[in-house]
Design a protein around this motif. Structure first.
Motif, PDB file in Angstrom:
ATOM      1  N   LEU A 118      -3.541  -5.624   2.651  1.00  0.00           N
ATOM      2  CA  LEU A 118      -2.572  -5.101   3.609  1.00  0.00           C
ATOM      3  C   LEU A 118      -2.814  -3.625   3.846  1.00  0.00           C
ATOM      4  N   GLU A 119      -2.430  -3.170   5.043  1.00  0.00           N
ATOM      5  CA  GLU A 119      -2.522  -1.759   5.394  1.00  0.00           C
ATOM      6  C   GLU A 119      -1.239  -1.357   6.089  1.00  0.00           C
ATOM      7  N   SER A 120      -0.808  -0.139   5.870  1.00  0.00           N
ATOM      8  CA  SER A 120       0.368   0.366   6.560  1.00  0.00           C
ATOM      9  C   SER A 120       0.077   0.435   8.050  1.00  0.00           C
ATOM     10  N   GLU A 121       0.985  -0.067   8.880  1.00  0.00           N
ATOM     11  CA  GLU A 121       0.792   0.019  10.328  1.00  0.00           C
ATOM     12  C   GLU A 121       0.810   1.472  10.783  1.00  0.00           C
ATOM     13  N   GLU A 122       1.473   2.336  10.045  1.00  0.00           N
ATOM     14  CA  GLU A 122       1.494   3.754  10.373  1.00  0.00           C
ATOM     15  C   GLU A 122       0.090   4.345  10.232  1.00  0.00           C
ATOM     16  N   PRO A 180       0.803  -1.224   0.000  1.00  0.00           N
ATOM     17  CA  PRO A 180       0.000   0.000   0.000  1.00  0.00           C
ATOM     18  C   PRO A 180       0.837   1.276   0.000  1.00  0.00           C
ATOM     19  N   GLU A 181       2.134   1.157   0.267  1.00  0.00           N
ATOM     20  CA  GLU A 181       3.010   2.324   0.289  1.00  0.00           C
ATOM     21  C   GLU A 181       3.690   2.578  -1.052  1.00  0.00           C
ATOM     22  N   CYS A 182       4.256   1.522  -1.668  1.00  0.00           N
ATOM     23  CA  CYS A 182       5.056   1.722  -2.884  1.00  0.00           C
ATOM     24  C   CYS A 182       4.545   0.930  -4.086  1.00  0.00           C
ATOM     25  N   ASP A 183       3.483   0.151  -3.911  1.00  0.00           N
ATOM     26  CA  ASP A 183       2.878  -0.668  -4.971  1.00  0.00           C
ATOM     27  C   ASP A 183       3.757  -1.813  -5.466  1.00  0.00           C
ATOM     28  N   ALA A 184       4.845  -2.099  -4.793  1.00  0.00           N
ATOM     29  CA  ALA A 184       5.669  -3.251  -5.168  1.00  0.00           C
ATOM     30  C   ALA A 184       4.893  -4.526  -4.847  1.00  0.00           C
ATOM     31  N   ASP A 185       5.090  -5.568  -5.629  1.00  0.00           N
ATOM     32  CA  ASP A 185       4.431  -6.841  -5.375  1.00  0.00           C
ATOM     33  C   ASP A 185       5.087  -7.551  -4.194  1.00  0.00           C
ATOM     34  N   ILE A 186       4.256  -7.976  -3.243  1.00  0.00           N
ATOM     35  CA  ILE A 186       4.732  -8.712  -2.077  1.00  0.00           C
ATOM     36  C   ILE A 186       4.229 -10.139  -2.219  1.00  0.00           C
ATOM     37  N   ASP A 187       5.147 -11.078  -2.166  1.00  0.00           N
ATOM     38  CA  ASP A 187       4.805 -12.490  -2.319  1.00  0.00           C
ATOM     39  C   ASP A 187       4.354 -13.044  -0.973  1.00  0.00           C
ATOM     40  N   VAL A 188       3.030 -13.168  -0.812  1.00  0.00           N
ATOM     41  CA  VAL A 188       2.449 -13.658   0.429  1.00  0.00           C
ATOM     42  C   VAL A 188       1.437 -14.735   0.083  1.00  0.00           C
ATOM     43  N   ASP A 189       1.519 -15.857   0.759  1.00  0.00           N
ATOM     44  CA  ASP A 189       0.557 -16.933   0.572  1.00  0.00           C
ATOM     45  C   ASP A 189      -0.575 -16.735   1.576  1.00  0.00           C
ATOM     46  N   CYS A 248       7.538  -4.697   3.754  1.00  0.00           N
ATOM     47  CA  CYS A 248       7.782  -4.652   2.318  1.00  0.00           C
ATOM     48  C   CYS A 248       9.291  -4.721   2.078  1.00  0.00           C
ATOM     49  N   ASP A 249       9.716  -5.644   1.221  1.00  0.00           N
ATOM     50  CA  ASP A 249      11.138  -5.767   0.912  1.00  0.00           C
ATOM     51  C   ASP A 249      11.648  -4.568   0.115  1.00  0.00           C
ATOM     52  N   GLU A 250      10.772  -3.912  -0.634  1.00  0.00           N
ATOM     53  CA  GLU A 250      11.193  -2.785  -1.476  1.00  0.00           C
ATOM     54  C   GLU A 250      11.368  -1.488  -0.684  1.00  0.00           C
ATOM     55  N   CYS A 251      10.327  -1.108   0.080  1.00  0.00           N
ATOM     56  CA  CYS A 251      10.385   0.196   0.759  1.00  0.00           C
ATOM     57  C   CYS A 251      10.573   0.080   2.269  1.00  0.00           C
ATOM     58  N   GLY A 252      10.449  -1.140   2.812  1.00  0.00           N
ATOM     59  CA  GLY A 252      10.654  -1.357   4.233  1.00  0.00           C
ATOM     60  C   GLY A 252       9.466  -0.990   5.106  1.00  0.00           C
TER      61      GLY A 252
END
Length: 76
Positions: free
Chosen positions: A43-47, A5-14, A26-30
């Motif tokens: 997913l939602e940002s914890e922030e 939800p922050e950087c739109d990178a694909d996150i591989d989650v089963d 997120c591996d891309e933006c942390g």
């Protein structure tokens, strides 16, 4: 795959491996993320969640102030 939800990178989650409320990053933006739904996976940002909780606390405080003002007006 689900987008961050922050950087739109694909996150591989089963979906089978996670439950609502689980924390991920997120591996891309942390960004710290939280699973808010598993079907569909969302997913939602914890922030963002912390900001919502802070807002609720401030909203509750405002109600108390209004009651005090009403009580003071009744007393006069």
């Amino acid at each position: 795959m689900v987008p961050c939800p922050e950087c739109d990178a694909d996150i591989d989650v089963d979906e089978v491996d996670v439950d609502e409320g689980d924390s991920l990053s997120c591996d891309e933006c942390g960004a710290a993320l939280k699973v808010v739904s598993v079907s569909p996976l969302e997913l939602e940002s914890e922030e963002d969640e912390e900001e919502d909780e802070d807002k609720d606390v401030f909203d509750d405080d405002d109600d108390d102030d209004d009651e005090e003002v009403e009580e003071e007006e009744d007393w006069k």
